[in-house]
Design a protein around this motif. Structure first.
Motif, mmCIF file in Angstrom:
data_model
loop_
_atom_site.group_PDB
_atom_site.id
_atom_site.type_symbol
_atom_site.label_atom_id
_atom_site.label_comp_id
_atom_site.label_asym_id
_atom_site.label_seq_id
_atom_site.Cartn_x
_atom_site.Cartn_y
_atom_site.Cartn_z
ATOM 1 N N VAL A 184 11.016 11.589 -17.370
ATOM 2 C CA VAL A 184 11.669 10.272 -17.374
ATOM 3 C C VAL A 184 11.934 9.819 -15.944
ATOM 4 C CG1 VAL A 184 13.801 9.036 -17.980
ATOM 5 C CG2 VAL A 184 12.673 10.498 -19.676
ATOM 6 N N TYR A 185 12.425 10.737 -15.103
ATOM 7 C CA TYR A 185 12.648 10.406 -13.690
ATOM 8 C C TYR A 185 11.331 10.011 -13.021
ATOM 9 C CZ TYR A 185 12.641 11.379 -8.724
ATOM 10 O OH TYR A 185 12.408 11.303 -7.375
ATOM 11 N N PHE A 186 10.274 10.794 -13.234
ATOM 12 C CA PHE A 186 8.978 10.463 -12.638
ATOM 13 C C PHE A 186 8.512 9.078 -13.102
ATOM 14 C CE2 PHE A 186 7.832 15.244 -12.383
ATOM 15 C CZ PHE A 186 8.371 15.342 -11.105
ATOM 16 N N ALA A 187 8.698 8.783 -14.391
ATOM 17 C CA ALA A 187 8.290 7.475 -14.925
ATOM 18 C C ALA A 187 9.117 6.348 -14.286
ATOM 19 C CB ALA A 187 8.436 7.455 -16.443
ATOM 20 N N CYS A 188 10.414 6.590 -14.101
ATOM 21 C CA CYS A 188 11.256 5.595 -13.414
ATOM 22 C C CYS A 188 10.772 5.397 -11.978
ATOM 23 C CB CYS A 188 12.716 6.033 -13.425
ATOM 24 S SG CYS A 188 13.494 5.918 -15.043
ATOM 25 N N GLY A 189 10.357 6.477 -11.334
ATOM 26 C CA GLY A 189 9.814 6.380 -9.975
ATOM 27 C C GLY A 189 8.534 5.568 -9.939
ATOM 28 N N VAL A 190 7.668 5.776 -10.920
ATOM 29 C CA VAL A 190 6.428 4.990 -11.006
ATOM 30 C C VAL A 190 6.766 3.508 -11.085
ATOM 31 C CG1 VAL A 190 4.426 4.416 -12.460
ATOM 32 C CG2 VAL A 190 5.041 6.820 -12.075
ATOM 33 N N THR A 217 0.831 -1.209 0.000
ATOM 34 C CA THR A 217 0.000 0.000 0.000
ATOM 35 C C THR A 217 0.864 1.257 0.000
ATOM 36 O OG1 THR A 217 -1.791 -1.138 1.163
ATOM 37 C CG2 THR A 217 -1.801 1.274 1.240
ATOM 38 N N PHE A 218 1.851 1.297 0.886
ATOM 39 C CA PHE A 218 2.670 2.497 0.995
ATOM 40 C C PHE A 218 3.599 2.672 -0.211
ATOM 41 C CE2 PHE A 218 2.267 2.281 5.908
ATOM 42 C CZ PHE A 218 0.952 2.689 5.812
ATOM 43 N N CYS A 219 4.147 1.569 -0.724
ATOM 44 C CA CYS A 219 4.942 1.665 -1.951
ATOM 45 C C CYS A 219 4.057 2.098 -3.121
ATOM 46 C CB CYS A 219 5.627 0.337 -2.260
ATOM 47 S SG CYS A 219 6.960 -0.103 -1.127
ATOM 48 N N GLY A 220 2.837 1.597 -3.158
ATOM 49 C CA GLY A 220 1.900 1.976 -4.198
ATOM 50 C C GLY A 220 1.527 3.452 -4.137
ATOM 51 N N LEU A 221 1.432 4.002 -2.937
ATOM 52 C CA LEU A 221 1.150 5.431 -2.795
ATOM 53 C C LEU A 221 2.299 6.275 -3.344
ATOM 54 C CD1 LEU A 221 -0.535 5.568 0.723
ATOM 55 C CD2 LEU A 221 -1.618 6.023 -1.499
ATOM 56 N N VAL A 222 3.530 5.840 -3.102
ATOM 57 C CA VAL A 222 4.678 6.563 -3.666
ATOM 58 C C VAL A 222 4.621 6.494 -5.189
ATOM 59 C CG1 VAL A 222 7.190 6.713 -3.811
ATOM 60 C CG2 VAL A 222 6.111 6.174 -1.620
ATOM 61 N N SER A 223 4.316 5.321 -5.734
ATOM 62 C CA SER A 223 4.206 5.167 -7.185
ATOM 63 C C SER A 223 3.122 6.088 -7.742
ATOM 64 C CB SER A 223 3.904 3.710 -7.538
ATOM 65 O OG SER A 223 3.857 3.526 -8.927
#
Length: 166
Positions: free
Chosen positions: A133-139, A109-115
């Protein structure tokens, strides 16, 4: 002699920090997993150490953003991910049933919220390409962390002899 100190393009420092913090987290996880009793525990320890390291680094960055630029949702979501990583680590080593059960839902849940927070960044208008690109890598990183964390915690729950509640 003069040194060229031109700033990096937006997104590049974050990409480098993401790669570096993942590497440090994996190395920490490799060192910490030697104390784990079985493979399921080792996976959970590796995952917890990696997500903890990455979340702490970017939580500090988010706090800095809050001070300089106003509220950054990462200050909340990364803090939750830090908490999830701590619970996962404690569950992998102590294996109290309630703690393991908590980790099974908290970590994904918490990792999913960061994504999801990173996904918002992908769709913000007029962002530099490398920042997107950075945001997409973070997702991708945090979505994978959610799935892998769920699997690691379920593995601990299914393979480990759980101690009774006190």
């Amino acid at each position: 002699p003069s040194v060229n100190t031109a700033p990096m393009l937006p997104g590049v420092p974050a990409l480098l920090l993401l790669a570096g913090s993942v590497a440090v987290g994996l190395l920490g996880g490799l060192a910490a997993r030697s104390s784990a009793a079985d493979t399921a525990q080792q996976h959970a320890v590796m995952h917890a150490c990696t997500t903890f390291c990455v979340a702490v680094v970017f939580w500090v960055w988010a706090i800095k953003n809050c001070v300089k630029n106003g509220f950054d949702l990462g200050a909340v979501t990364f803090l939750l991910a830090i908490g999830g990583a701590v619970v996962e680590y404690m569950a992998s080593s102590g294996a109290r049933k309630a703690l393991v059960d908590r980790a099974v839902w908290m970590v994904p849940t918490f990792c999913g919220l960061v994504s999801a927070n990173y996904l918002i960044g992908v769709f913000l208008p007029k962002q530099p390409l490398l920042l997107v690109v950075y945001f997409a890598c973070g997702v991708v990183f945090w979505a994978a962390a959610a799935v892998l964390g769920f699997c690691a915690c379920r593995g601990v729950r299914s393979k480990q002899q759980l101690l009774p509640e006190e």
